[in-house]
Design a protein around this motif. Structure first.
Motif, short mmCIF file in Angstrom:
data_model
loop_
_atom_site.label_atom_id
_atom_site.label_comp_id
_atom_site.label_asym_id
_atom_site.label_seq_id
_atom_site.Cartn_x
_atom_site.Cartn_y
_atom_site.Cartn_z
N PRO A 107 0.86 -1.16 0.21
CA PRO A 107 -0.01 0.10 -0.02
C PRO A 107 1.07 1.30 0.04
N GLY A 108 0.68 2.12 -0.89
CA GLY A 108 0.94 3.49 -0.83
C GLY A 108 1.97 3.75 -1.98
N VAL A 109 2.16 2.64 -2.75
CA VAL A 109 3.07 2.80 -3.88
C VAL A 109 2.65 3.92 -5.09
N THR A 110 3.50 4.69 -5.55
CA THR A 110 2.96 5.74 -6.18
C THR A 110 2.90 5.53 -7.75
N ALA A 111 2.30 6.22 -8.63
CA ALA A 111 2.17 6.02 -10.00
C ALA A 111 3.68 6.06 -10.78
N GLN A 112 4.43 7.08 -10.13
CA GLN A 112 5.93 7.02 -10.64
C GLN A 112 6.56 5.80 -10.38
N GLN A 113 6.34 5.25 -9.09
CA GLN A 113 7.26 4.20 -8.67
C GLN A 113 6.78 2.78 -9.66
N ILE A 114 5.48 2.76 -9.95
CA ILE A 114 5.03 1.77 -10.59
C ILE A 114 5.46 2.10 -12.28
N SER A 115 5.43 3.21 -12.76
CA SER A 115 5.70 3.28 -13.96
C SER A 115 7.34 3.01 -14.21
N ARG A 116 8.27 3.24 -13.27
CA ARG A 116 9.54 3.23 -13.20
C ARG A 116 9.86 1.61 -13.36
N SER A 117 9.28 0.96 -12.17
CA SER A 117 9.49 -0.40 -11.96
C SER A 117 9.01 -1.16 -13.23
N LEU A 118 8.02 -0.93 -13.87
CA LEU A 118 7.49 -1.78 -15.11
C LEU A 118 8.00 -1.23 -16.34
N PRO A 170 -5.69 7.49 1.27
CA PRO A 170 -6.35 8.48 1.93
C PRO A 170 -5.78 9.97 1.52
N ASP A 171 -4.34 9.97 1.64
CA ASP A 171 -3.66 11.28 1.20
C ASP A 171 -3.50 11.43 -0.33
N LEU A 172 -3.98 10.40 -1.22
CA LEU A 172 -4.07 10.54 -2.63
C LEU A 172 -2.64 10.35 -3.21
N ALA A 173 -1.64 10.16 -2.56
CA ALA A 173 -0.44 9.83 -2.89
C ALA A 173 0.03 8.58 -3.54
N GLY A 174 -0.68 7.65 -3.03
CA GLY A 174 -0.49 6.22 -3.74
C GLY A 174 -1.68 5.37 -3.81
N PHE A 175 -1.41 4.16 -4.05
CA PHE A 175 -2.37 3.14 -4.45
C PHE A 175 -2.35 2.03 -3.32
N ALA A 176 -3.35 1.33 -3.22
CA ALA A 176 -3.58 -0.03 -2.85
C ALA A 176 -4.33 -0.90 -3.44
N LEU A 177 -4.51 -2.27 -3.06
CA LEU A 177 -5.49 -3.20 -3.78
C LEU A 177 -6.77 -2.95 -3.18
N GLY A 178 -7.73 -3.04 -3.98
CA GLY A 178 -9.13 -2.78 -3.69
C GLY A 178 -9.75 -4.09 -3.26
N HIS A 179 -11.17 -3.81 -3.07
CA HIS A 179 -11.96 -5.08 -2.37
C HIS A 179 -12.00 -6.08 -3.25
N LYS A 180 -12.17 -5.61 -4.81
CA LYS A 180 -12.29 -6.87 -5.76
C LYS A 180 -11.13 -7.88 -5.56
N VAL A 181 -10.05 -7.41 -5.53
CA VAL A 181 -9.02 -8.36 -5.47
C VAL A 181 -9.03 -8.96 -4.13
N ALA A 182 -9.43 -8.56 -3.06
CA ALA A 182 -9.65 -9.50 -1.88
C ALA A 182 -10.95 -10.40 -2.22
#
Length: 221
Positions: A33-44, A68-80
């Motif tokens: 949780p909290g990984v940012t779009a920039q980090q995802i873009s760089r990693s992939l 909540p701080d809109l800075a990153g992302f986490a898995l949603g309830h559909k994944v669970a």
């Protein structure tokens, strides 16, 4: 116009988009949780615009959520939900099959007992190493390692294992490991009938059969 034999609902770009979306989900799961779009873009190695587009689609479909701080992302309830459905669909192992596997690698008898309703009951006795005195084992709990586990449980002093010599067979002994449910209550026990000298290091015996114990606990639940 679509070519003969082609699927008009699936374009050449869509498989790539699906692959990209799955890669983004995997990256969020890996990074946490909290990984940012920039980090995802760089990693992939994805273009930033593509990453944002995939993230927005996954958020809209509730596979991802914004922090909540809109800075990153986490898995949603559909994944669970999908994970829960997959776990529910997986067939439970048969306890007998697990016990048979354990017998295949233990030089001695392996027995499975139940403590349902607080009563010791033998449910899978090793046919190659029959019990020396089944009647006494069931009537005198203090005479066996399996019984000792139940005595300790009744006294609210739970044990992870117990070991005792076998009264009717000099030079032989019994080791029993506790199997517990999700609440920690004693539900079953695995007993090993072994030469008494092998009981000198009970912690090592517990470690030896730990993989099967964990599988049995899961199967019994």
């Amino acid at each position: 116009m679509s070519r003969p034999g082609s699927d008009p609902g699936l374009t050449g770009r869509q498989p790539s988009a699906v692959h990209g979306a799955l890669s983004v989900l995997e990256e969020v799961a890996r990074a946490g949780p909290g990984v940012t779009a920039q980090q995802i873009s760089r990693s992939l190695g994805l273009p930033r615009a593509t990453t944002y587009r995939l993230l927005n689609l996954l958020v809209q479909d509730e596979y991802l959520v914004r922090m909540p701080d809109l800075a990153g992302f986490a898995l949603g309830h559909k994944v669970a939900l999908l994970a829960g459905l997959a776990a529910a669909a997986a067939p439970a192992e048969n306890p007998h099959d697990i016990v048979v596997e354990l017998r295949g690698r233990i030089r001695g008898g392996v027995h499975l007992a139940s403590y349902r309703d607080g009563v010791l009951e033998l449910v899978d006795v090793d046919p190659d190493f029959p019990l020396s005195d089944e009647r006494r084992l069931l009537s005198d709990l203090s005479s066996s390692a399996l019984g000792t586990l139940l005595i300790a449980e009744r006294r609210h002093d739970p044990l992870p294992f117990s070991s005792r010599p076998t009264p009717a067979m000099p030079g032989r002994g019994c080791f029993a490991a506790a199997l517990r449910d999700a609440t920690g209550a004693l539900v079953a026990g695995v007993a090993l009938a072994l030469p008494e000298q092998r009981l000198a290091e009970p912690e090592s015996l517990l470690e030896l059969i730990a993989p099967e114990c964990r599988r049995l606990e899961a199967a019994l639940r």
